[in-house]
Design a protein around this motif. Structure first.
Motif, mmCIF file in Angstrom:
data_model
loop_
_atom_site.group_PDB
_atom_site.id
_atom_site.type_symbol
_atom_site.label_atom_id
_atom_site.label_comp_id
_atom_site.label_asym_id
_atom_site.label_seq_id
_atom_site.Cartn_x
_atom_site.Cartn_y
_atom_site.Cartn_z
ATOM 1 N N LEU A 173 0.824 -1.214 0.000
ATOM 2 C CA LEU A 173 0.000 0.000 0.000
ATOM 3 C C LEU A 173 0.860 1.267 0.000
ATOM 4 O O LEU A 173 0.331 2.369 -0.178
ATOM 5 C CB LEU A 173 -0.922 0.025 1.224
ATOM 6 N N HIS A 174 2.163 1.110 0.259
ATOM 7 C CA HIS A 174 2.994 2.285 0.473
ATOM 8 C C HIS A 174 2.927 3.262 -0.704
ATOM 9 O O HIS A 174 2.653 4.449 -0.529
ATOM 10 C CB HIS A 174 4.451 1.851 0.726
ATOM 11 N N SER A 175 3.196 2.766 -1.890
ATOM 12 C CA SER A 175 3.253 3.673 -3.047
ATOM 13 C C SER A 175 1.913 4.335 -3.310
ATOM 14 O O SER A 175 1.842 5.525 -3.648
ATOM 15 C CB SER A 175 3.722 2.905 -4.290
ATOM 16 N N SER A 176 0.806 3.599 -3.146
ATOM 17 C CA SER A 176 -0.520 4.188 -3.378
ATOM 18 C C SER A 176 -0.835 5.256 -2.350
ATOM 19 O O SER A 176 -1.344 6.338 -2.682
ATOM 20 C CB SER A 176 -1.591 3.088 -3.332
ATOM 21 N N LEU A 177 -0.470 4.986 -1.081
ATOM 22 C CA LEU A 177 -0.727 5.984 -0.038
ATOM 23 C C LEU A 177 0.118 7.229 -0.248
ATOM 24 O O LEU A 177 -0.338 8.355 -0.029
ATOM 25 C CB LEU A 177 -0.447 5.375 1.344
ATOM 26 N N ILE A 178 1.358 7.034 -0.667
ATOM 27 C CA ILE A 178 2.237 8.182 -0.916
ATOM 28 C C ILE A 178 1.661 9.044 -2.037
ATOM 29 O O ILE A 178 1.662 10.286 -1.962
ATOM 30 C CB ILE A 178 3.664 7.709 -1.266
ATOM 31 N N ARG A 179 1.123 8.372 -3.091
ATOM 32 C CA ARG A 179 0.552 9.150 -4.211
ATOM 33 C C ARG A 179 -0.664 9.946 -3.749
ATOM 34 O O ARG A 179 -0.831 11.106 -4.136
ATOM 35 C CB ARG A 179 0.162 8.203 -5.355
ATOM 36 N N VAL A 180 -1.499 9.343 -2.920
ATOM 37 C CA VAL A 180 -2.648 10.077 -2.382
ATOM 38 C C VAL A 180 -2.155 11.251 -1.545
ATOM 39 O O VAL A 180 -2.652 12.379 -1.650
ATOM 40 C CB VAL A 180 -3.546 9.138 -1.530
ATOM 41 N N PHE A 181 -1.156 10.977 -0.705
ATOM 42 C CA PHE A 181 -0.620 12.024 0.161
ATOM 43 C C PHE A 181 -0.057 13.183 -0.658
ATOM 44 O O PHE A 181 -0.299 14.347 -0.355
ATOM 45 C CB PHE A 181 0.467 11.421 1.065
ATOM 46 N N GLU A 182 0.708 12.848 -1.707
ATOM 47 C CA GLU A 182 1.317 13.890 -2.539
ATOM 48 C C GLU A 182 0.265 14.753 -3.233
ATOM 49 O O GLU A 182 0.403 15.973 -3.329
ATOM 50 C CB GLU A 182 2.243 13.258 -3.582
ATOM 51 N N LYS A 183 -0.797 14.085 -3.726
ATOM 52 C CA LYS A 183 -1.866 14.852 -4.395
ATOM 53 C C LYS A 183 -2.519 15.820 -3.419
ATOM 54 O O LYS A 183 -2.794 16.971 -3.757
ATOM 55 C CB LYS A 183 -2.912 13.908 -4.970
ATOM 56 N N LEU A 184 -2.759 15.342 -2.212
ATOM 57 C CA LEU A 184 -3.399 16.201 -1.213
ATOM 58 C C LEU A 184 -2.436 17.278 -0.724
ATOM 59 O O LEU A 184 -2.821 18.435 -0.522
ATOM 60 C CB LEU A 184 -3.893 15.358 -0.039
ATOM 61 N N ALA A 185 -1.163 16.900 -0.552
ATOM 62 C CA ALA A 185 -0.173 17.857 -0.043
ATOM 63 C C ALA A 185 0.094 18.975 -1.039
ATOM 64 O O ALA A 185 0.479 20.086 -0.662
ATOM 65 C CB ALA A 185 1.132 17.134 0.296
ATOM 66 N N SER A 186 -0.134 18.684 -2.322
ATOM 67 C CA SER A 186 0.052 19.738 -3.326
ATOM 68 C C SER A 186 -0.989 20.828 -3.167
ATOM 69 O O SER A 186 -0.808 21.939 -3.661
ATOM 70 C CB SER A 186 -0.025 19.147 -4.734
ATOM 71 N N GLN A 187 -2.066 20.512 -2.462
ATOM 72 C CA GLN A 187 -3.123 21.499 -2.240
ATOM 73 C C GLN A 187 -2.794 22.334 -0.993
ATOM 74 O O GLN A 187 -2.789 23.548 -1.037
ATOM 75 C CB GLN A 187 -4.470 20.790 -2.049
ATOM 76 N N ALA A 188 -2.509 21.651 0.104
ATOM 77 C CA ALA A 188 -2.192 22.348 1.356
ATOM 78 C C ALA A 188 -1.772 21.321 2.388
ATOM 79 O O ALA A 188 -2.264 20.200 2.397
ATOM 80 C CB ALA A 188 -3.407 23.129 1.857
ATOM 81 N N ILE A 189 -0.832 21.734 3.264
ATOM 82 C CA ILE A 189 -0.403 20.849 4.356
ATOM 83 C C ILE A 189 -0.666 21.575 5.666
ATOM 84 O O ILE A 189 -0.135 22.657 5.922
ATOM 85 C CB ILE A 189 1.097 20.483 4.248
ATOM 86 N N GLU A 190 -1.490 20.979 6.481
ATOM 87 C CA GLU A 190 -1.826 21.615 7.753
ATOM 88 C C GLU A 190 -0.679 21.420 8.746
ATOM 89 O O GLU A 190 0.067 20.433 8.668
ATOM 90 C CB GLU A 190 -3.107 20.973 8.301
ATOM 91 N N PRO A 191 -0.535 22.322 9.695
ATOM 92 C CA PRO A 191 0.553 22.200 10.713
ATOM 93 C C PRO A 191 0.498 20.876 11.453
ATOM 94 O O PRO A 191 1.533 20.275 11.730
ATOM 95 C CB PRO A 191 0.274 23.377 11.648
ATOM 96 N N ASP A 192 -0.665 20.418 11.763
ATOM 97 C CA ASP A 192 -0.784 19.150 12.491
ATOM 98 C C ASP A 192 -0.212 18.004 11.676
ATOM 99 O O ASP A 192 0.412 17.083 12.207
ATOM 100 C CB ASP A 192 -2.252 18.836 12.808
#
Length: 887
Positions: free
Chosen positions: A865-884
């Protein structure tokens, strides 16, 4: 043809020689000719090629007439009867009488001109004399010889057939008037029916009915002049007390035939019948059938049919002045037409039918009367008004209907219902009487049938909602239901037994259905129900499944004027329901769905703790989907439990739909997190320990393919995995905001033909369509739909999917567990393609959820699942990364 030509020549010779022969020789020549004629007839299959057939018919008929008269002239009646019988029967091969009879019989079946010659021979009167003797004077000694009895039957059939053929013609009837035998035979049937020849009863009836249909003005004057009908009626009055009902009915039907059939020509016989108490005679005879259970007596039915016809016999139309009571149905038109000529003009005849129903409790008699009234209404719609404004039959019948047998009660209320359904008329006076009958409740079954009648009317038109409110009927029903609700509350846990409980339960159910029908689309009636203080009592009926549908319908109407009260009742009932009351929960949830279609109800749902109430239902279902099941859940199938989960999520989705206040409340209150916990504890998700060590996957299927396999594939999926897939599917549709628009379909395996059809069907983009656990009516969701970029409406549902991701596991199923985990992550990745979706997902805290829920897979590069989760994370992080998330 040659045989007929030979016969024709012989008959010409007979004609030429006849004037020069003495009568005896002339007769013998004719009798010698007849066997050849009959032989030719038989050999040519009854196709006659004989030029002088009319003359032959005349000669043979005259000879037969002469011989008949010779056999009875100057002899006592019984001796004459015996002589005639011996003359006409076949005792040897060439008996003269039988030869003549058979020849006339065959000739009477040829054509009209030949029949005219037979009639002109004087044979009609002679055969009437025979019939009178055969009917009136039975043989004292009956032969045991079977062959002779067969000959007797053949002779009787030929004799009757000749008479029927002759008397169908008016000329044949006119020929009878020269003697008194027609009048004598009619009177004999009315006075000697119990003493006559049994074998000649039916033939005599057939002959007289044929004569009746061919009556002429002269024949009617003849019968009137000799007081035939008067004497017959008087004699029948004597028989009515002594003979069995069926016998006297058979005799009376013959007399009544002459009365009924003569009316189009002259009213003389009807007048004579009426002035000599003919209707009272018919009433007396028909009431003799009381209690005899004569379901198929043809003569009883014949008399009833004739009386029905006589009700339309009259010179002038009835003059009635009715009062149409309003309101009436919009399409009711009082301007009826009378072009059919079938309106009631003779109330005396109808009164016989009415009196039978009023005086009799016989099921067949009463049923026939009601059927007859329906027939009269069908002849002309004016007949209902003509009768009800004069004799008031239906109004009077309503007063006594509870005394009648049950089938008659059912038939009567169907007739009342037809006044509204077929005539489009609202009979206010009759309806008041029906309502009084319900109020008195003398016979519960009758009350039930009456209620069902009024319910059917109410469902036809909203006008009845006003009519039954204004008449006080709605108030009566509410009072009765309050009484029954108190009884139910006191008798909770106890059960009545027997028929009484069944009828009482049906009564309650129909009363609830009636109130439901009266409140549908009627705010005024709903206000009346609320003002009567009925809401607490209506709630009591929710517990019983046979009352629930109508009760929910009433409460749903209540929501129109007070959403908060409805929501508090339904949500309260859901929270109070026990674990074993799964059908109740489903019905309550479906009701909520119907009401939540109105956006105005969403606020009431939230303020009445609807969200918390539904999630508490999920909490109470802990372990419900474990395999094998345990506790009370054993009594329910996995599909039923999954269906309950589906409807809970559906209602939540409906309450959130296009409602930002509810959506914010649900998000801020942490209810998505609670939903994830509750779903994870259902028993189908893994709850023991951390994620297991990853394996290398041999194959990788999509989420849509898993759905297809779980629903209809022959692949042996474990039940826990199927349930997990469905719940993830429910959450997927919840995230898209479409779950509340879907229909739940129970799991099934299609047959071979159906599977082939599914495989061959393709979606709009060439993709094969896959059945799913729910669908919009008339549509299947194509597999390609799961890879499309869909707008995320409720991102919190995606967070729930992620939280449940580590729990998509079970010992012994490591390979398929990780395969479905990968499929879900890839599906989530497909949901966050657009910028708008990424923004919504980030705002929902999905990044944090991925890190906290899937930490092991997120940090372990060797995890599938690692690569799929990283891709989801990257797509979301390109929008905004919250401090938490950074921390």
């Amino acid at each position: 043809t040659l045989l007929w030509e030979t016969l024709a020549k012989q008959f010409v010779e007979y004609e030429q020689m006849a004037p020069f022969l003495i009568p005896e020789d002339q007769q013998r020549r004719l009798l010698d000719f007849l066997p050849l004629f009959l032989k030719a007839w038989e050999q040519s299959t009854e196709v006659v090629v004989f030029p002088n057939i009319q003359l032959l018919a005349s000669e043979v008929s005259k000879l037969l007439t002469k011989e008949i008269k010779r056999n009875f002239n100057g002899k006592p009646a019984e001796e004459a009867r015996l002589a005639l019988e011996q003359f006409l029967q076949q005792r040897v091969e060439a008996e003269d009488g039988h030869l003549l009879l058979k020849s006339v019989y065959l000739l009477s079946r040829t054509d009209w001109r030949t029949m005219q010659n037979i009639i002109g021979s004087g044979l009609p009167a002679a055969l009437m004399q025979c019939l009178y003797l055969f009917f009136t004077f039975p043989l004292k000694k009956i032969s045991d010889d079977g062959e002779r009895n067969e000959h007797d039957t053949q002779t009787r059939e030929m004799l009757v057939e000749i008479m029927l053929n002759m008397y169908r013609e008016e000329q044949g009837v006119e020929e009878l008037l020269a003697s008194d035998k027609l009048q004598s035979l009619i009177i004999a049937t009315a006075s000697l029916w119990d003493q006559c020849s049994q074998s000649w009863k039916v033939p005599t009836g057939r002959v007289l009915r044929t004569i009746s249909k061919a009556q002429t003005k002269n024949s009617i004057l003849y019968l009137q002049a000799v007081d035939c009908i008067k004497i017959a009626v008087q004699n029948l009055f004597k028989l009515a007390d002594t003979l069995p009902a069926s016998d006297v009915c058979e005799a009376a039907s013959i007399v009544l035939c002459f009365v009924k059939d003569s009316y189009p020509v002259s009213s003389a016989l009807l007048t004579e019948f009426e002035s000599n108490d003919g209707y009272q005679l018919m009433l007396k005879i028909l009431l003799r059938f009381e209690g005899l259970q004569q379901n198929g007596d043809p003569y009883l039915d014949e008399i009833l049919d004739m009386l029905t016809c006589l009700s339309t016999c009259g010179k002038t139309e009835l003059k009635v002045c009715g009062n149409i009571v309003h309101p009436q149905l919009p399409h009711f038109d009082f301007e009826w037409t009378r072009s059919s000529g079938m309106t009631v003009k003779n109330l005396q005849a109808f009164q016989v039918l009415q009196s039978i129903f009023l005086k009799s409790n016989d099921q067949h008699l009463c049923g026939r009367i009601l059927a007859t009234i329906g027939t009269i209404w069908a002849w002309d719609r004016a007949n209902f008004f003509l009768l009800e404004w004069t004799l008031q039959p239906i109004s009077q019948f309503t007063d006594i209907i509870h005394f009648k047998p049950r089938p008659v009660q059912v038939q009567f209320f169907r007739l009342v219902e037809s006044i509204v359904l077929d005539l489009s008329y609202v009979p206010h006076e009759i309806l008041k009487k029906v309502q009084y009958l319900i109020k008195e409740n003398i016979v519960p079954f009758c009350t039930l049938t009456a209620l069902q009648c009024l319910l059917s009317m109410t469902q036809k038109d909203l006008l009845f909602s006003d009519i039954f409110r204004d008449s006080g009927f709605l108030g009566l029903l509410l009072a009765l239901l309050r009484k029954q609700a108190k009884i139910l509350r006191k008798s909770a846990g106890t059960h009545l037994s027997g028929l009484e409980e069944g009828i009482e339960k049906e009564l309650n159910a129909v009363m609830l259905n009636m109130v439901a029908a009266l409140t549908v689309k009627s705010v005024r009636n709903t206000v009346v129900l609320k003002d009567y203080g009925m809401v607490p009592y209506i709630k009591i009926f929710l517990d019983d499944e046979c009352y629930r549908s109508a009760t929910l319908s009433i409460l749903e109407q209540l929501s129109v004027i007070n959403y908060e009260e409805y929501m508090s009742i339904i949500i309260g009932a859901l929270c109070c329901s026990t674990q074993g009351e799964l059908p109740l929960k489903l019905d309550l949830l479906k009701s909520l769905l119907r009401i939540l279609e109105s956006p105005k109800s969403h606020s009431a749902f939230r303020t009445c703790s609807g969200f918390n109430g539904l999630l508490s239902l999920l909490s109470d279902m802990e372990g419900a989907l474990q395999d094998p099941p345990s506790g009370l859940w054993i009594a329910f199938g996995q599909n039923c439990i999954l269906e309950l989960v589906f409807y809970i999520l559906q209602v939540i989705t409906a309450a959130l739909h296009l409602d930002p206040v509810n959506s914010n409340f649900f998000q801020r209150s942490g209810l998505f997190e609670k939903m994830a916990e509750d779903l994870g504890s259902l028993g189908c998700f893994w709850t023991q320990g951390e994620w297991q060590i990853s394996l290398s996957l041999e194959k990788k299927r999509t989420f849509a393919e898993f759905l297809d396999a779980a629903f209809c594939s022959s692949e042996p999926f474990p039940m826990w995995l199927k349930n997990c897939i469905w719940i993830q599917n429910f959450l997927d549709h919840m995230a898209k905001g479409t779950l509340h628009q879907e229909s739940y379909l129970k799991e099934r395996k299609p047959d071979v033909g159906e599977a082939a059809t599914v495989d061959q069907e393709e979606g709009p983009q060439g993709q094969k369509e896959h059945p799913v656990a729910f669908k919009r009516p008339g549509n299947k969701l194509p597999a390609s739909a799961y890879s499309l970029d869909c707008t995320i409406v409720h991102p919190g549902a995606v967070c729930v999917m992620v939280k449940l991701l580590p729990k998509l596991y079970k010992d012994g199923y490591a390979q398929i567990s990780q395969e479905i985990q990968c499929a879900v992550v890839d599906h989530i990745q497909s949901l966050v393609r657009s910028e708008k979706s990424r923004q919504v997902m980030c705002e929902s805290g999905l990044l944090s959820t991925i890190i906290t829920s899937c930490q092991d897979a997120f940090l372990n590069e060797s995890h599938p699942l690692h690569s799929s989760l990283i891709r989801v994370f990257e797509k979301l992080a390109s929008q905004a990364i919250e401090p938490d998330v950074l921390r």
